[in-house]
Write a protein that holds these residues in place. Structure first.
Motif, PDB file in Angstrom:
ATOM      1  N   THR A   1       0.874  -1.300   0.471  1.00  0.00           N
ATOM      2  CA  THR A   1       0.012   0.693  -0.058  1.00  0.00           C
ATOM      3  C   THR A   1       1.294   1.215   0.472  1.00  0.00           C
ATOM      4  O   THR A   1       0.750   2.245  -0.802  1.00  0.00           O
ATOM      5  CB  THR A   1      -0.481  -0.186   1.333  1.00  0.00           C
ATOM      6  N   LEU A   2       1.861   1.371   0.728  1.00  0.00           N
ATOM      7  CA  LEU A   2       2.596   2.590   1.177  1.00  0.00           C
ATOM      8  C   LEU A   2       3.850   2.469   0.023  1.00  0.00           C
ATOM      9  O   LEU A   2       3.934   3.586  -0.507  1.00  0.00           O
ATOM     10  CB  LEU A   2       3.758   2.281   2.265  1.00  0.00           C
TER      11      LEU A   2
ATOM     12  N   THR B   1       3.581   6.043  -2.886  1.00  0.00           N
ATOM     13  CA  THR B   1       4.808   6.696  -2.910  1.00  0.00           C
ATOM     14  C   THR B   1       5.550   6.427  -5.027  1.00  0.00           C
ATOM     15  O   THR B   1       4.913   7.375  -5.437  1.00  0.00           O
ATOM     16  CB  THR B   1       5.924   5.578  -3.270  1.00  0.00           C
TER      17      THR B   1
ATOM     18  N   TRP C   1      10.981   4.957  -2.036  1.00  0.00           N
ATOM     19  CA  TRP C   1      10.356   2.758  -1.993  1.00  0.00           C
ATOM     20  C   TRP C   1      11.062   2.037  -2.236  1.00  0.00           C
ATOM     21  O   TRP C   1      10.490   1.368  -1.125  1.00  0.00           O
ATOM     22  CB  TRP C   1      10.293   3.102  -3.937  1.00  0.00           C
TER      23      TRP C   1
ATOM     24  N   ILE D   1      10.497   0.982   1.666  1.00  0.00           N
ATOM     25  CA  ILE D   1       9.641   0.163   1.952  1.00  0.00           C
ATOM     26  C   ILE D   1       9.518  -1.037   1.736  1.00  0.00           C
ATOM     27  O   ILE D   1       9.462  -2.062   1.966  1.00  0.00           O
ATOM     28  CB  ILE D   1       8.331   1.136   1.704  1.00  0.00           C
TER      29      ILE D   1
END
Length: 543
Positions: A379-380, A384, A412, A415
């Protein structure tokens, strides 16, 4: 109290109800013991297992180094002048898009062959022997890309080298998953992600150090350094123990017991080793009762089909999340307008970020499950990519926005390295039945590679100035695909953290929904007996 050594080994050797009761009692004791261990207790009790899981994962450092070189050479001035074409309109040397595609896909295409071979030979000869033979073959194949006079020979060399790379691609996590206790399993199966990062970090450092070398040695030295890995890795593989699970599948019970003793601290009692051995035999018997054998076809039978799907999809999510665009994005940096020197500096920083982030992942995974970290990370990462794509519009006229895009690719990567990268490796290594682990991981890695072939084919055309020239807008494409991956994970990705292999077998045989794996109650002996009883009933029913 667990049964003593002689009585347990005698009873395991018997047939019928007495054998079953002895195995049930010992397996239940060992399962409770596995759940009771925390991380540091497991490290103290199984220090040798920890060492060998890490040692054989070092083959991935070599693979990470080797596979990152070629795509980073595209922005290397000396490499482009040796193998590229001069474009007067752009006033620079470039590797033609078609050759970029071919060279990018060469490592992945050869790896498909290596992975298929791995699924057959590992189960027959064991992890150690397969690693040693593959390292010897790789040493010979490295000569071809090192002395390549032109692009066709370079392409051939990369394809041949990638065959043993494919073999190494899953051996580290498969081996770690079979010698580690439950408390260490997640960290040591995901350790291969940091091995990838270490290999890529070394490669990025070498490339950065040679960027100003005006001769062909600027790219030939990094190719030659591939020879520094095989010899020490061969020695480690020669000294390592075989997997006890593999020995049990080969009915070499006494050798499996010897390996468990070797993997344990000297203070571990014979009774504890006996009960752990019984738990492994109990799990193997349950899988045998469900007609799971060590063949590729068994990966698509019964509940193994669901497990194969999960292993394949969770590794495919790595590349579907935008890996080709944002991971090792030197070429994106140069096409966005940064100089080659700045691009390689950012690339080196990116791999350092990935290293630190993967270490952070090991801390977080002690509190959070694989499922929650993968879904949260995807999701993150998707958000991004949305921001990177949106910034591509002002970046057309602003150098500041170009730098912001470049920095966001590092975000990115951070994460990815905290969540999806290491957690997907851990989950893929845990999800299969033990009897088809090598085959399932081979299929999963091949699914990743085939997906990588497709994304590797698309990415150069999306970003290259002689093709679509989307630059930062390429992020929108991967954002959409990553969103689909999130939807799949929500409905299909189960939680494997804190579950022994037999417990996972039971959850799959009971058809437990993915979102209930963490909370589902299990009665090990009752559920295993019910599953075995159902299988026997089906076998004896008249046609």
């Amino acid at each position: 109290m667990p049964p003593n050594e002689s009585s347990l080994m005698d009873e395991i050797g018997l047939d019928g109800a007495k054998q079953s009761r002895a195995l049930d009692a010992a397996a239940e004791i060992a399962t409770r013991d596995e759940h009771s261990l925390n991380f540091w207790q497991a490290v103290r009790r199984y220090p040798t297992a920890t060492f060998w899981a890490i040692a054989l994962s070092f083959t991935i450092i070599m693979e990470g180094y080797d596979t990152i070189l070629i795509t980073n050479f595209y922005a290397y001035p000396q490499f482009k002048k040796k193998y590229g074409t001069f474009y007067p309109g752009l006033n620079e040397w470039l590797i033609p898009t078609s050759w970029q595609v071919a060279l990018s896909l060469a490592p992945t295409s050869g790896s498909v062959i290596g992975l298929i071979i791995n699924g057959f030979v590992t189960e027959r000869f064991g992890h150690r022997q397969v690693i040693m033979v593959s390292l010897s073959v790789l040493c010979a194949f490295i000569f071809i890309p090192f002395f390549a006079p032109n692009l066709p020979v370079l392409l051939l060399g990369l394809i041949l080298c990638s065959i043993p790379w494919g073999v190494f691609g899953i051996l580290g996590s498969a081996y770690a998953s079979e010698i580690c206790p439950l408390a260490l399993r997640g960290i040591l199966t995901s350790f291969i992600n940091i091995c990838w990062v270490i290999g890529q970090l070394v490669a990025a450092g070498v490339l950065q150090g040679l960027i100003n070398n005006p001769t062909e040695w600027a790219f030939r030295i990094p190719l030659a350094l591939q020879w520094m890995w095989p010899v020490p890795l061969f020695v480690l593989a020669f000294m390592a123990p075989d997997s006890p699970w593999w020995l049990i599948r080969k009915n070499r019970i006494a050798e499996a017991k010897g390996v468990l003793t070797r993997l344990s601290h000297q203070g571990v009692s014979s009774e504890e080793i006996e009960t752990k051995l019984a738990m492994m035999i109990h799990t193997n018997n349950l899988e045998a009762a469900t007609k799971t054998e060590s063949t590729y076809s068994d990966c698509f039978q019964g509940t193994n089909l669901r497990r194969t799907e999960i292993a394949c999809m969770v590794l495919m999510a790595q590349t579907l999340s935008g890996e080709q665009f944002a991971y090792g994005s030197t070429y994106f940096f140069t096409q966005a307008g940064l100089s080659s020197a700045n691009s390689y500096k950012l690339n080196f920083i990116g791999f350092a970020v990935a290293f630190v982030a993967t270490c952070c992942s090991w801390v977080l995974m002690r509190w959070f499950g694989r499922r929650s970290m993968i879904i949260g990370g995807l999701t993150l990462m998707t958000l991004t990519l949305l921001i990177i794509g949106a910034l591509s519009y002002p970046a057309a006229t602003s150098n500041v926005d170009t730098w912001t895009q470049a920095i966001l690719t590092l975000v990115w990567l951070a994460i990815y390295s905290i969540t999806l990268g290491p957690q997907s490796f851990a989950l893929a290594a845990e999800i299969s039945a033990t009897r088809v682990r090598s085959q399932t991981l081979s299929l999963a890695r091949n699914a990743y590679i085939c997906t990588n072939l497709i994304t590797g084919l698309i990415e150069p055309y999306l970003i290259n100035p002689t093709a679509a020239n989307l630059k930062g807008k390429t992020a929108f494409v991967w954002m959409g695909i990553a969103t689909l991956s999130i939807v799949w994970c929500i409905f299909r990705l189960p939680e494997t953290k804190g579950r022994t292999y037999e417990e996972l077998d039971i959850l799959f045989e009971k058809g437990t929904p993915a979102w209930k794996f963490k909370s589902a109650d299990i009665d090990l002996i009752r559920d295993a007996s019910e599953i075995s009883g159902k299988t026997e009933k089906v076998e004896h029913e008249p046609a």
